[in-house]
Design a protein around this motif. Structure first.
Motif, PDB file in Angstrom:
ATOM      1  N   SER A 109      23.193 -25.584  -2.102  1.00 43.90           N
ATOM      2  CA  SER A 109      24.304 -25.545  -1.274  1.00 43.90           C
ATOM      3  C   SER A 109      24.460 -24.030  -0.277  1.00 43.90           C
ATOM      4  CB  SER A 109      25.788 -25.778  -1.769  1.00 43.90           C
ATOM      5  OG  SER A 109      26.674 -26.031  -0.749  1.00 43.90           O
ATOM      6  N   TYR A 110      25.509 -23.892   0.169  1.00 45.13           N
ATOM      7  CA  TYR A 110      25.754 -22.489   0.911  1.00 45.13           C
ATOM      8  C   TYR A 110      25.677 -21.336  -0.024  1.00 45.13           C
ATOM      9  CZ  TYR A 110      27.278 -26.125   4.263  1.00 45.13           C
ATOM     10  OH  TYR A 110      27.418 -27.342   4.886  1.00 45.13           O
ATOM     11  N   ASP A 111      25.674 -20.028   0.777  1.00 42.25           N
ATOM     12  CA  ASP A 111      25.977 -18.677  -0.003  1.00 42.25           C
ATOM     13  C   ASP A 111      27.618 -18.789  -0.052  1.00 42.25           C
ATOM     14  OD1 ASP A 111      26.653 -17.935   2.356  1.00 42.25           O
ATOM     15  OD2 ASP A 111      24.881 -16.574   2.645  1.00 42.25           O
ATOM     16  N   ASN A 112      28.162 -17.451  -0.703  1.00 44.55           N
ATOM     17  CA  ASN A 112      29.434 -17.558  -0.760  1.00 44.55           C
ATOM     18  C   ASN A 112      30.221 -17.192   0.325  1.00 44.55           C
ATOM     19  OD1 ASN A 112      28.748 -14.773  -0.395  1.00 44.55           O
ATOM     20  ND2 ASN A 112      29.450 -14.000  -2.460  1.00 44.55           N
TER      21      ASN A 112
ATOM     22  N   PHE B 194      22.281 -23.911 -10.016  1.00 48.78           N
ATOM     23  CA  PHE B 194      22.898 -23.996  -8.662  1.00 48.78           C
ATOM     24  C   PHE B 194      21.862 -22.727  -7.913  1.00 48.78           C
ATOM     25  CE2 PHE B 194      25.501 -21.992  -5.175  1.00 48.78           C
ATOM     26  CZ  PHE B 194      25.546 -22.916  -4.441  1.00 48.78           C
ATOM     27  N   ALA B 195      21.596 -23.266  -6.715  1.00 47.62           N
ATOM     28  CA  ALA B 195      20.688 -22.316  -5.724  1.00 47.62           C
ATOM     29  C   ALA B 195      21.541 -22.317  -4.502  1.00 47.62           C
ATOM     30  CB  ALA B 195      19.326 -22.879  -5.642  1.00 47.62           C
ATOM     31  N   GLU B 196      21.723 -21.038  -4.030  1.00 47.67           N
ATOM     32  CA  GLU B 196      22.520 -20.977  -2.654  1.00 47.67           C
ATOM     33  C   GLU B 196      21.445 -20.391  -1.646  1.00 47.67           C
ATOM     34  OE1 GLU B 196      25.370 -18.070  -3.165  1.00 47.67           O
ATOM     35  OE2 GLU B 196      24.053 -16.554  -2.896  1.00 47.67           O
ATOM     36  N   VAL B 197      21.550 -20.969  -0.458  1.00 44.88           N
ATOM     37  CA  VAL B 197      20.817 -20.791   0.685  1.00 44.88           C
ATOM     38  C   VAL B 197      20.997 -19.354   1.351  1.00 44.88           C
ATOM     39  CG1 VAL B 197      20.140 -21.415   3.163  1.00 44.88           C
ATOM     40  CG2 VAL B 197      20.613 -23.123   1.398  1.00 44.88           C
ATOM     41  N   ARG B 198      20.222 -18.434   1.482  1.00 40.48           N
ATOM     42  CA  ARG B 198      20.327 -17.246   1.869  1.00 40.48           C
ATOM     43  C   ARG B 198      20.154 -16.862   3.242  1.00 40.48           C
ATOM     44  NH1 ARG B 198      23.865 -14.458  -0.336  1.00 40.48           N
ATOM     45  NH2 ARG B 198      22.959 -12.657  -0.410  1.00 40.48           N
ATOM     46  N   GLY B 199      20.535 -15.756   3.678  1.00 41.35           N
ATOM     47  CA  GLY B 199      20.411 -15.499   5.137  1.00 41.35           C
ATOM     48  C   GLY B 199      18.807 -14.936   5.528  1.00 41.35           C
ATOM     49  N   THR B 200      18.879 -14.529   6.467  1.00 39.12           N
ATOM     50  CA  THR B 200      17.364 -14.193   7.046  1.00 39.12           C
ATOM     51  C   THR B 200      16.592 -12.968   6.095  1.00 39.12           C
ATOM     52  OG1 THR B 200      17.677 -14.732   9.193  1.00 39.12           O
ATOM     53  CG2 THR B 200      15.820 -13.176   8.987  1.00 39.12           C
ATOM     54  N   GLN B 201      15.422 -13.151   5.378  1.00 39.78           N
ATOM     55  CA  GLN B 201      15.004 -12.183   4.698  1.00 39.78           C
ATOM     56  C   GLN B 201      15.761 -11.509   3.665  1.00 39.78           C
ATOM     57  OE1 GLN B 201      11.486 -12.076   4.425  1.00 39.78           O
ATOM     58  NE2 GLN B 201      11.578 -13.852   5.952  1.00 39.78           N
ATOM     59  N   ALA B 202      16.860 -11.966   2.882  1.00 38.25           N
ATOM     60  CA  ALA B 202      17.700 -11.414   1.997  1.00 38.25           C
ATOM     61  C   ALA B 202      16.814 -10.933   0.721  1.00 38.25           C
ATOM     62  CB  ALA B 202      18.746 -12.499   1.575  1.00 38.25           C
TER      63      ALA B 202
ATOM     64  N   VAL C 192      12.913 -20.668   4.207  1.00 36.96           N
ATOM     65  CA  VAL C 192      14.285 -20.858   3.605  1.00 36.96           C
ATOM     66  C   VAL C 192      14.248 -20.042   2.215  1.00 36.96           C
ATOM     67  CG1 VAL C 192      15.684 -22.497   2.258  1.00 36.96           C
ATOM     68  CG2 VAL C 192      14.361 -23.474   4.452  1.00 36.96           C
ATOM     69  N   GLY C 193      15.424 -19.362   2.158  1.00 36.11           N
ATOM     70  CA  GLY C 193      15.499 -18.445   1.174  1.00 36.11           C
ATOM     71  C   GLY C 193      16.559 -19.175   0.338  1.00 36.11           C
ATOM     72  N   LEU C 194      16.162 -18.957  -1.076  1.00 29.08           N
ATOM     73  CA  LEU C 194      17.175 -19.502  -2.115  1.00 29.08           C
ATOM     74  C   LEU C 194      17.191 -18.421  -3.330  1.00 29.08           C
ATOM     75  CD1 LEU C 194      15.745 -23.053  -2.516  1.00 29.08           C
ATOM     76  CD2 LEU C 194      17.698 -22.519  -1.553  1.00 29.08           C
ATOM     77  N   ARG C 195      18.556 -18.373  -3.863  1.00 32.08           N
ATOM     78  CA  ARG C 195      18.970 -17.442  -4.808  1.00 32.08           C
ATOM     79  C   ARG C 195      19.520 -18.039  -5.907  1.00 32.08           C
ATOM     80  NH1 ARG C 195      23.950 -14.478  -5.600  1.00 32.08           N
ATOM     81  NH2 ARG C 195      23.628 -12.746  -6.985  1.00 32.08           N
TER      82      ARG C 195
ATOM     83  N   MET D 154      11.962 -15.396 -11.036  1.00 28.71           N
ATOM     84  CA  MET D 154      13.068 -16.683 -11.433  1.00 28.71           C
ATOM     85  C   MET D 154      12.726 -17.382 -12.364  1.00 28.71           C
ATOM     86  SD  MET D 154      14.447 -17.944  -7.754  1.00 28.71           S
ATOM     87  CE  MET D 154      15.245 -16.879  -6.825  1.00 28.71           C
ATOM     88  N   SER D 155      13.675 -17.729 -13.427  1.00 26.08           N
ATOM     89  CA  SER D 155      13.629 -18.283 -14.716  1.00 26.08           C
ATOM     90  C   SER D 155      13.307 -20.048 -14.330  1.00 26.08           C
ATOM     91  CB  SER D 155      14.806 -18.406 -15.474  1.00 26.08           C
ATOM     92  OG  SER D 155      15.799 -19.086 -15.023  1.00 26.08           O
ATOM     93  N   LEU D 156      13.505 -20.387 -13.235  1.00 23.76           N
ATOM     94  CA  LEU D 156      13.343 -21.896 -12.945  1.00 23.76           C
ATOM     95  C   LEU D 156      12.481 -21.816 -11.430  1.00 23.76           C
ATOM     96  CD1 LEU D 156      14.050 -24.656 -13.098  1.00 23.76           C
ATOM     97  CD2 LEU D 156      16.055 -24.357 -11.221  1.00 23.76           C
ATOM     98  N   ASN D 157      11.291 -22.728 -11.654  1.00 27.02           N
ATOM     99  CA  ASN D 157      10.524 -22.864 -10.631  1.00 27.02           C
ATOM    100  C   ASN D 157      11.060 -23.767  -9.721  1.00 27.02           C
ATOM    101  OD1 ASN D 157       8.464 -23.423  -8.597  1.00 27.02           O
ATOM    102  ND2 ASN D 157       6.692 -23.366 -10.098  1.00 27.02           N
TER     103      ASN D 157
END
Length: 244
Positions: A154-157, A184-192, A239-242, A1-4
């Motif tokens: 925040s949440y994913d789509n 913006f980073a979205e919280v992702r589901g288990t091991q996405a 926690v997963g972030l995208r 990712m470009s942002l740490n």
């Protein structure tokens, strides 16, 4: 990712209801706080339509007093997690300029199947999920412009599990971030596979204590959350972030 992500100096979390901040992102909030970041929370509704855990507080369900209690519970969780400040959507500074303050109501939900929620058939006209997307976006954008966070989370789509308020928050927050050129980073589901994962088990104690603040909504049994409807899930510390 470009942002740490974890090096962000300031972070705004955007959630739909009291307890969402702790259940899905409590460990992440605690990690940012431990790293010295300024961490804010924007909460969209007071969870007025949520079920109440059976017990001494169950009489609050469906009453005006429930939102007051959930506000108090949120304050407890905020203090426990170490957040810098919390804001309500629709109230300045989370309200578009020249607009009178408004209160977004919990839209409610129905279960389509286990793990997937859908819209309630009887949402109030003031409910978040039926509010104009442009209005919700403008209110979130106003707070982002006021705070200028380095990152918004925040949440994913899919809103995590489909709750219409979560989905509305996602859609509006993504657009508000674009308008303000804020990551913006979205919280992702288990091991996405498309997410960066963070093991934050060191914050289990803090998250557990913050969860206990939300006594109308859940109970904590060991390392599990038991929701008001009886659903059981492990306390989230991975926690997963995208980044979008």
């Amino acid at each position: 990712m470009s942002l740490n992500i974890l090096d962000s100096a300031s972070v705004l979390f955007v959630h739909a209801h009291p307890d969402d901040e702790t259940i899905s992102t409590g460990a992440l909030i605690a990690e940012f706080v431990a790293r010295g970041a300024t961490v804010w929370l924007l909460t969209a509704t007071r969870g007025e339509r949520g079920e109440v855990v059976a017990g001494p507080l169950s009489a609050l369900e469906g009453t005006a007093e429930l939102s007051i209690e959930r506000d108090r519970e949120l304050r407890c969780a905020i203090e426990t997690l170490g957040l810098t400040d919390q804001f309500w959507l629709g109230e300045p500074p989370a309200r578009a300029a020249a607009q009178a303050p408004r209160r977004y109501l919990d839209s409610g939900m129905t279960w389509i199947r286990p793990g997937l929620a859908g819209p309630a058939p009887d949402s109030d006209d003031a409910a978040l999920a039926v509010a104009p997307l442009a209005e919700v976006t403008a209110d979130i954008a106003a707070l982002i412009a006021h705070l200028r966070p380095a990152l918004v989370v925040s949440y994913d789509n899919g809103g995590g599990y489909g709750h219409p308020d979560h989905v509305r928050v996602h859609d509006a927050t993504v657009q508000a971030c674009r308008e303000n050129a804020v990551p913006f980073a979205e919280v992702r589901g288990t091991q996405a596979a498309d997410a960066e994962w963070f093991d934050l088990r060191a914050h289990l104690g803090t998250v557990t204590a913050a969860l206990r603040c939300h006594a109308t909504q859940l109970t904590v049994h060991g390392t599990d959350i038991v929701h008001s409807g009886g659903q059981r899930e492990p306390i989230t510390t991975s926690v997963g972030l995208r980044l979008l």
